[in-house]
Scaffold this active site. Structure first.
Site, PDB file in Angstrom:
ATOM      1  N   ASN A  11       0.867  -1.185   0.000  1.00 47.86           N
ATOM      2  CA  ASN A  11       0.000   0.000   0.000  1.00 47.86           C
ATOM      3  C   ASN A  11       0.897   1.226   0.000  1.00 47.86           C
ATOM      4  O   ASN A  11       1.557   1.513   0.999  1.00 47.86           O
ATOM      5  CB  ASN A  11      -0.882  -0.033   1.262  1.00 47.86           C
ATOM      6  CG  ASN A  11      -1.646   1.262   1.466  1.00 47.86           C
ATOM      7  OD1 ASN A  11      -1.791   2.066   0.549  1.00 47.86           O
ATOM      8  ND2 ASN A  11      -2.142   1.471   2.684  1.00 47.86           N
ATOM      9  N   TRP A  12       0.925   1.929  -1.133  1.00 48.81           N
ATOM     10  CA  TRP A  12       1.829   3.091  -1.246  1.00 48.81           C
ATOM     11  C   TRP A  12       1.240   4.353  -0.623  1.00 48.81           C
ATOM     12  O   TRP A  12       1.883   5.409  -0.656  1.00 48.81           O
ATOM     13  CB  TRP A  12       2.178   3.335  -2.721  1.00 48.81           C
ATOM     14  CG  TRP A  12       3.086   2.290  -3.309  1.00 48.81           C
ATOM     15  CD1 TRP A  12       3.583   1.175  -2.671  1.00 48.81           C
ATOM     16  CD2 TRP A  12       3.632   2.257  -4.641  1.00 48.81           C
ATOM     17  NE1 TRP A  12       4.385   0.455  -3.526  1.00 48.81           N
ATOM     18  CE2 TRP A  12       4.434   1.092  -4.738  1.00 48.81           C
ATOM     19  CE3 TRP A  12       3.511   3.084  -5.750  1.00 48.81           C
ATOM     20  CZ2 TRP A  12       5.118   0.749  -5.906  1.00 48.81           C
ATOM     21  CZ3 TRP A  12       4.194   2.737  -6.926  1.00 48.81           C
ATOM     22  CH2 TRP A  12       4.991   1.582  -6.996  1.00 48.81           C
ATOM     23  N   LYS A  13       0.031   4.260  -0.121  1.00 49.35           N
ATOM     24  CA  LYS A  13      -0.624   5.412   0.533  1.00 49.35           C
ATOM     25  C   LYS A  13      -0.488   6.663  -0.354  1.00 49.35           C
ATOM     26  O   LYS A  13      -0.455   6.555  -1.565  1.00 49.35           O
ATOM     27  CB  LYS A  13      -0.036   5.637   1.922  1.00 49.35           C
ATOM     28  CG  LYS A  13       0.056   4.364   2.746  1.00 49.35           C
ATOM     29  CD  LYS A  13       0.278   4.628   4.186  1.00 49.35           C
ATOM     30  CE  LYS A  13       0.538   3.318   4.911  1.00 49.35           C
ATOM     31  NZ  LYS A  13       0.234   3.352   6.318  1.00 49.35           N
ATOM     32  N   HIS A  97      -9.428   0.804   4.906  1.00 51.10           N
ATOM     33  CA  HIS A  97      -8.139   0.950   5.604  1.00 51.10           C
ATOM     34  C   HIS A  97      -8.336   1.838   6.832  1.00 51.10           C
ATOM     35  O   HIS A  97      -9.142   2.775   6.808  1.00 51.10           O
ATOM     36  CB  HIS A  97      -7.112   1.570   4.639  1.00 51.10           C
ATOM     37  CG  HIS A  97      -5.718   1.535   5.188  1.00 51.10           C
ATOM     38  ND1 HIS A  97      -5.265   2.464   6.088  1.00 51.10           N
ATOM     39  CD2 HIS A  97      -4.700   0.658   4.990  1.00 51.10           C
ATOM     40  CE1 HIS A  97      -4.013   2.161   6.410  1.00 51.10           C
ATOM     41  NE2 HIS A  97      -3.647   1.081   5.751  1.00 51.10           N
ATOM     42  N   GLU A  99      -6.720   4.196   8.013  1.00 54.95           N
ATOM     43  CA  GLU A  99      -6.526   5.642   7.790  1.00 54.95           C
ATOM     44  C   GLU A  99      -7.772   6.262   7.171  1.00 54.95           C
ATOM     45  O   GLU A  99      -8.090   7.421   7.441  1.00 54.95           O
ATOM     46  CB  GLU A  99      -5.276   5.869   6.922  1.00 54.95           C
ATOM     47  CG  GLU A  99      -4.000   5.618   7.725  1.00 54.95           C
ATOM     48  CD  GLU A  99      -2.805   5.159   6.916  1.00 54.95           C
ATOM     49  OE1 GLU A  99      -2.808   5.286   5.678  1.00 54.95           O
ATOM     50  OE2 GLU A  99      -1.842   4.645   7.532  1.00 54.95           O
ATOM     51  N   GLU A 169      -5.225  -5.556  10.584  1.00 57.07           N
ATOM     52  CA  GLU A 169      -4.220  -4.528  10.798  1.00 57.07           C
ATOM     53  C   GLU A 169      -4.491  -3.840  12.134  1.00 57.07           C
ATOM     54  O   GLU A 169      -5.294  -2.898  12.206  1.00 57.07           O
ATOM     55  CB  GLU A 169      -4.298  -3.480   9.688  1.00 57.07           C
ATOM     56  CG  GLU A 169      -4.065  -4.039   8.309  1.00 57.07           C
ATOM     57  CD  GLU A 169      -3.485  -2.997   7.376  1.00 57.07           C
ATOM     58  OE1 GLU A 169      -2.365  -3.204   6.930  1.00 57.07           O
ATOM     59  OE2 GLU A 169      -4.129  -1.960   7.155  1.00 57.07           O
ATOM     60  N   GLY A 175       2.477   1.785  10.864  1.00 58.47           N
ATOM     61  CA  GLY A 175       3.397   2.914  10.730  1.00 58.47           C
ATOM     62  C   GLY A 175       4.092   3.300  12.031  1.00 58.47           C
ATOM     63  O   GLY A 175       4.693   4.363  12.132  1.00 58.47           O
ATOM     64  N   SER A 215       3.592  -2.590  10.286  1.00 62.21           N
ATOM     65  CA  SER A 215       5.048  -2.562  10.405  1.00 62.21           C
ATOM     66  C   SER A 215       5.719  -3.869   9.982  1.00 62.21           C
ATOM     67  O   SER A 215       6.675  -4.320  10.616  1.00 62.21           O
ATOM     68  CB  SER A 215       5.459  -2.169  11.832  1.00 62.21           C
ATOM     69  OG  SER A 215       4.939  -0.886  12.143  1.00 62.21           O
ATOM     70  N   GLY A 236       2.809  -1.288   4.296  1.00 61.80           N
ATOM     71  CA  GLY A 236       2.761   0.132   3.979  1.00 61.80           C
ATOM     72  C   GLY A 236       4.164   0.659   3.727  1.00 61.80           C
ATOM     73  O   GLY A 236       4.732   0.487   2.640  1.00 61.80           O
ATOM     74  N   GLY A 237       4.753   1.259   4.751  1.00 62.71           N
ATOM     75  CA  GLY A 237       6.054   1.935   4.629  1.00 62.71           C
ATOM     76  C   GLY A 237       7.110   1.107   3.916  1.00 62.71           C
ATOM     77  O   GLY A 237       7.821   1.619   3.034  1.00 62.71           O
TER      78      GLY A 237
HETATM   79  C1  PEP Z   1      -0.702  -0.164   5.970  1.00 59.67           C
HETATM   80  O1  PEP Z   1      -0.657   0.930   5.443  1.00 59.67           O
HETATM   81  O2  PEP Z   1      -1.661  -0.908   5.721  1.00 59.67           O
HETATM   82  C2  PEP Z   1       0.372  -0.575   6.879  1.00 59.67           C
HETATM   83  C3  PEP Z   1       0.289  -1.730   7.462  1.00 59.67           C
HETATM   84  O3  PEP Z   1       1.400   0.320   7.059  1.00 59.67           O
HETATM   85  P1  PEP Z   1       2.844  -0.002   7.713  1.00 59.67           P
HETATM   86  O4  PEP Z   1       3.357  -1.272   7.070  1.00 59.67           O
HETATM   87  O5  PEP Z   1       3.676   1.199   7.386  1.00 59.67           O
HETATM   88  O6  PEP Z   1       2.640  -0.198   9.188  1.00 59.67           O
END
Ligand code: PEP
Length: 253
Positions: A11-13, A97, A99, A169, A175, A215, A236-237
């Site tokens: 997920n590049w957000k 998600h 966010e 999640e 994050g 993470s 994500g990151g």
């Molecule tokens: C996400 O955006 O779904 C996520 C899990 O982010 P991260 O891996 O950065 O915690």
């Protein structure tokens, strides 16, 4: 036991301009080679979807969107529909998600409509669920998951021929650098699979892929993937750098 092909999803957000997205996708395609043991998806921003689709088209990397709106078209300024993201080359769409729930007021009811719209367009929805830190601390993890799964998937005719993907999640792990302990993740995943079994039957429960997100990095992916009910990761990151995401994809080596 059914075998579930793992899915590693990035997920590049809200990161990467069009040139940055195409550059990252190009490098990723070169790094992943012809991996067959896992499914791979990246979800760039809407603006980069069509360009990234061209770059990944002859590779094992598939495309996803980060959101959709449930109407097909109409006077909904700023929204994007399921047929539109299909026409940009998407096979998957991330829905609900945390966010979006936290910053854009998404509800389980809206998530339900979005999942329905995704299926109608033959997209595979990746439905995100998970508790906040205070909900976990006050022992509400399972009741939060009950509500998100039951209301999110309400009245959907799910069956094993076209299963959705669920992403567990825990919000406190997104994050933050904190990852759920393996036993916490396994417990939540097994609980979700049990809920799916009760609501939709054992056949769907045995094949549905439940991803872990929060993470995930090259250093913890193998331990997570070794757990019985973890069928992949939503990253994500660590999906933003092609080298790091490729290391996650190649976790078995
Ligand atoms: C996400 O955006 O779904 C996520 C899990 O982010 P991260 O891996 O950065 O915690």
């Amino acid at each position: 036991m059914e075998s579930r092909k793992p899915l590693i999803a990035g997920n590049w957000k809200m990161f990467k301009t069009c040139p940055e997205a195409t550059d990252t996708a190009q490098k990723l395609v070169e790094l992943v080679g012809d991996v067959k043991s896992v499914d791979i998806m990246i979800a760039p921003t809407f603006t980069a979807l069509a360009m990234v689709s061209e770059i990944i088209k002859d590779s094992p990397v598939e495309l996803g969107a980060q959101n959709l709106y449930w109407e097909k078209e109409g006077a909904f300024t700023g929204e994007i529909s399921a047929p539109m993201i299909v026409s940009a080359g998407c096979r998957y769409v991330i829905i609900g998600h945390s966010e979006r729930r936290q910053f854009f007021g998404e509800t389980d009811e809206g998530v339900n409509k979005k999942i329905k719209a995704a299926f109608e367009a033959s997209l595979i929805p990746i439905v995100c669920v998970g508790e906040t830190e205070s909900e976990r601390d006050s022992g509400k993890t399972f009741s939060v998951l009950d509500k998100q799964i039951q209301e999110g998937l309400k009245k959907l005719n799910l069956d094993a021929s076209s299963p959705p993907v669920i992403a567990y999640e825990p919000i406190w792990a997104i994050g933050t650098g904190k990852t759920a302990q393996p036993e916490q993740a396994q417990e939540a995943h097994a609980y979700i699979r049990q809920l799916i079994s009760e609501d939709f039957g054992i056949e769907l429960a045995s094949i549905i892929r439940i991803l872990y997100g929060g993470s995930v990095k090259p250093g913890n992916i193998a331990e997570l993937m070794a757990l019985q009910d973890i069928d992949g990761a939503l990253v994500g990151g660590a999906s933003l750098k092609p080298e790091t995401f490729s290391e996650i994809i190649h976790y078995q080596k």
